[in-house]
Motif scaffolding. Structure first.
Motif, mmCIF file in Angstrom:
data_model
loop_
_atom_site.group_PDB
_atom_site.id
_atom_site.type_symbol
_atom_site.label_atom_id
_atom_site.label_comp_id
_atom_site.label_asym_id
_atom_site.label_seq_id
_atom_site.Cartn_x
_atom_site.Cartn_y
_atom_site.Cartn_z
ATOM 1 N N PHE A 1 -31.988 -17.230 -12.553
ATOM 2 C CA PHE A 1 -32.904 -16.746 -11.564
ATOM 3 C C PHE A 1 -32.326 -16.058 -10.449
ATOM 4 C CE2 PHE A 1 -34.777 -17.967 -7.191
ATOM 5 C CZ PHE A 1 -35.914 -17.809 -7.441
ATOM 6 N N PHE A 2 -31.050 -16.318 -9.907
ATOM 7 C CA PHE A 2 -30.489 -15.405 -9.023
ATOM 8 C C PHE A 2 -30.317 -13.839 -9.485
ATOM 9 C CE2 PHE A 2 -28.759 -19.406 -7.179
ATOM 10 C CZ PHE A 2 -29.579 -19.580 -6.140
ATOM 11 N N ALA A 3 -29.917 -14.035 -10.823
ATOM 12 C CA ALA A 3 -29.780 -12.704 -11.343
ATOM 13 C C ALA A 3 -30.983 -11.686 -11.565
ATOM 14 C CB ALA A 3 -28.881 -12.810 -12.830
ATOM 15 N N LEU A 4 -32.128 -12.345 -11.798
ATOM 16 C CA LEU A 4 -33.243 -11.545 -12.027
ATOM 17 C C LEU A 4 -34.103 -11.205 -10.545
ATOM 18 C CD1 LEU A 4 -34.643 -13.516 -14.914
ATOM 19 C CD2 LEU A 4 -33.532 -11.248 -15.019
ATOM 20 N N LYS A 5 -33.907 -12.245 -9.735
ATOM 21 C CA LYS A 5 -34.660 -11.956 -8.457
ATOM 22 C C LYS A 5 -33.944 -11.000 -7.455
ATOM 23 C CE LYS A 5 -38.030 -14.537 -9.394
ATOM 24 N NZ LYS A 5 -39.514 -13.964 -9.753
ATOM 25 N N THR A 6 -32.739 -10.498 -7.649
ATOM 26 C CA THR A 6 -32.112 -9.859 -6.762
ATOM 27 C C THR A 6 -31.383 -8.621 -7.504
ATOM 28 O OG1 THR A 6 -29.821 -10.537 -7.143
ATOM 29 C CG2 THR A 6 -31.504 -11.600 -5.330
ATOM 30 N N ASP A 7 -31.052 -7.403 -6.863
ATOM 31 C CA ASP A 7 -30.352 -6.213 -7.302
ATOM 32 C C ASP A 7 -28.919 -6.454 -7.256
ATOM 33 O OD1 ASP A 7 -32.777 -4.753 -7.931
ATOM 34 O OD2 ASP A 7 -32.894 -4.379 -5.743
ATOM 35 N N ALA A 8 -28.569 -7.569 -7.195
ATOM 36 C CA ALA A 8 -26.896 -7.869 -6.925
ATOM 37 C C ALA A 8 -26.142 -7.621 -8.384
ATOM 38 C CB ALA A 8 -26.570 -9.331 -6.548
ATOM 39 N N LEU A 9 -24.922 -7.109 -8.177
ATOM 40 C CA LEU A 9 -24.088 -6.992 -9.505
ATOM 41 C C LEU A 9 -23.848 -8.483 -10.050
ATOM 42 C CD1 LEU A 9 -21.515 -4.288 -8.441
ATOM 43 C CD2 LEU A 9 -23.544 -4.193 -9.956
ATOM 44 N N VAL A 10 -23.935 -8.569 -11.346
ATOM 45 C CA VAL A 10 -23.608 -9.772 -11.945
ATOM 46 C C VAL A 10 -22.238 -9.651 -12.546
ATOM 47 C CG1 VAL A 10 -24.338 -11.508 -13.585
ATOM 48 C CG2 VAL A 10 -25.979 -10.214 -12.241
ATOM 49 N N VAL A 11 -21.381 -10.528 -12.132
ATOM 50 C CA VAL A 11 -19.921 -10.441 -12.678
ATOM 51 C C VAL A 11 -19.488 -11.512 -13.212
ATOM 52 C CG1 VAL A 11 -17.507 -10.033 -11.737
ATOM 53 C CG2 VAL A 11 -19.353 -8.372 -10.740
ATOM 54 N N PRO A 12 -19.114 -11.636 -14.573
ATOM 55 C CA PRO A 12 -18.881 -12.706 -15.073
ATOM 56 C C PRO A 12 -17.421 -13.023 -14.847
ATOM 57 C CG PRO A 12 -18.851 -10.871 -16.763
ATOM 58 C CD PRO A 12 -19.256 -10.386 -15.645
ATOM 59 N N SER A 13 -17.086 -14.081 -14.720
ATOM 60 C CA SER A 13 -15.509 -14.431 -14.611
ATOM 61 C C SER A 13 -14.908 -15.643 -15.263
ATOM 62 C CB SER A 13 -15.266 -14.540 -12.981
ATOM 63 O OG SER A 13 -15.829 -15.629 -12.693
ATOM 64 N N ALA A 14 -13.685 -15.729 -15.535
ATOM 65 C CA ALA A 14 -13.146 -16.815 -16.421
ATOM 66 C C ALA A 14 -11.812 -17.388 -15.863
ATOM 67 C CB ALA A 14 -13.113 -16.492 -18.018
ATOM 68 N N ILE A 15 -11.656 -18.664 -15.667
ATOM 69 C CA ILE A 15 -10.577 -19.443 -15.576
ATOM 70 C C ILE A 15 -10.006 -19.992 -16.615
ATOM 71 C CG2 ILE A 15 -9.513 -21.189 -14.037
ATOM 72 C CD1 ILE A 15 -11.488 -20.570 -11.780
#
Length: 197
Positions: free
Chosen positions: A132-146
């Motif tokens: 929802f957050f990814a689709l509703k804004t133009d923000a960059l979506v950055v995957p990360s991993a620990i």
């Protein structure tokens, strides 16, 4: 002189983590300095939130369970660390609005899509709210991993991946579940790539 508690906390956490573990940070350059970023990460340990944020220049805003904000001193501190409440187990429209505002104000919103820590260390299913957050804004979506395990004096990796291309998904108006699955696949790929490297 005003004290920036976030910076102080970040320095303390970084010193603690770097003393107890051999922390390997990969891909910091993938976090831009001036854009909204939805930072999505797997969740394996209580120390994941400070680890994810301690080695970045930019502060990370997190959702935290609403119960924590009812504890007087803790309420004050977690607000200083840019946390905002979310009621777990239900649709919390206020938390969704707050998360969108964080991103539209060009800040970093850190999310653990699984919603809780993995008991096995394996990547679980992501919740639709992340999509929802990814689709509703133009923000960059950055995957990360620990990548752990968190063993004293052992290596712990925190990997910031390359931003995902969400343009087509936003134009196609895919479901939040589809968007979340896309993000989770990217997190899984990072774990596979760096687990034994």
């Amino acid at each position: 002189m005003r004290v920036d508690l976030y910076k102080v906390g970040q320095t303390v956490c970084r010193s603690y983590l770097s003393t107890l573990y051999k922390v390997e940070v990969i891909g910091k350059e993938n976090i831009p300095s001036d854009k909204g970023v939805l930072l999505c990460c797997n969740h394996i340990h209580l120390l994941d939130p400070p680890l994810l944020g301690s080695y970045l220049e930019r502060p990370i805003h997190y959702m935290a369970k609403a119960e924590l904000f009812k504890i007087p001193v803790l309420n004050y501190l977690i607000k200083k660390f840019h946390a905002f409440p979310v009621r777990r187990g239900m649709s919390d429209k206020q938390a969704l609005r707050e998360g969108i505002k964080v991103l539209k104000d060009n800040n970093v919103l850190g999310i653990f899509p699984e919603g809780t820590r993995s008991k096995t260390g394996e990547l679980g299913k992501g919740l639709a709210g992340v999509g929802f957050f990814a689709l509703k804004t133009d923000a960059l979506v950055v995957p990360s991993a620990i990548i752990g395990p968190y063993k004293p004096f052992g290596t712990v990796k925190v990997v910031y991946g390359k931003p995902l291309d969400f343009k087509a998904l936003r134009e196609e108006k895919v479901s939040s579940e589809t968007a979340t699955n896309y993000i989770m696949d990217a997190i899984g790929d990072l774990i596979k790539e760096h687990k034994n490297s």
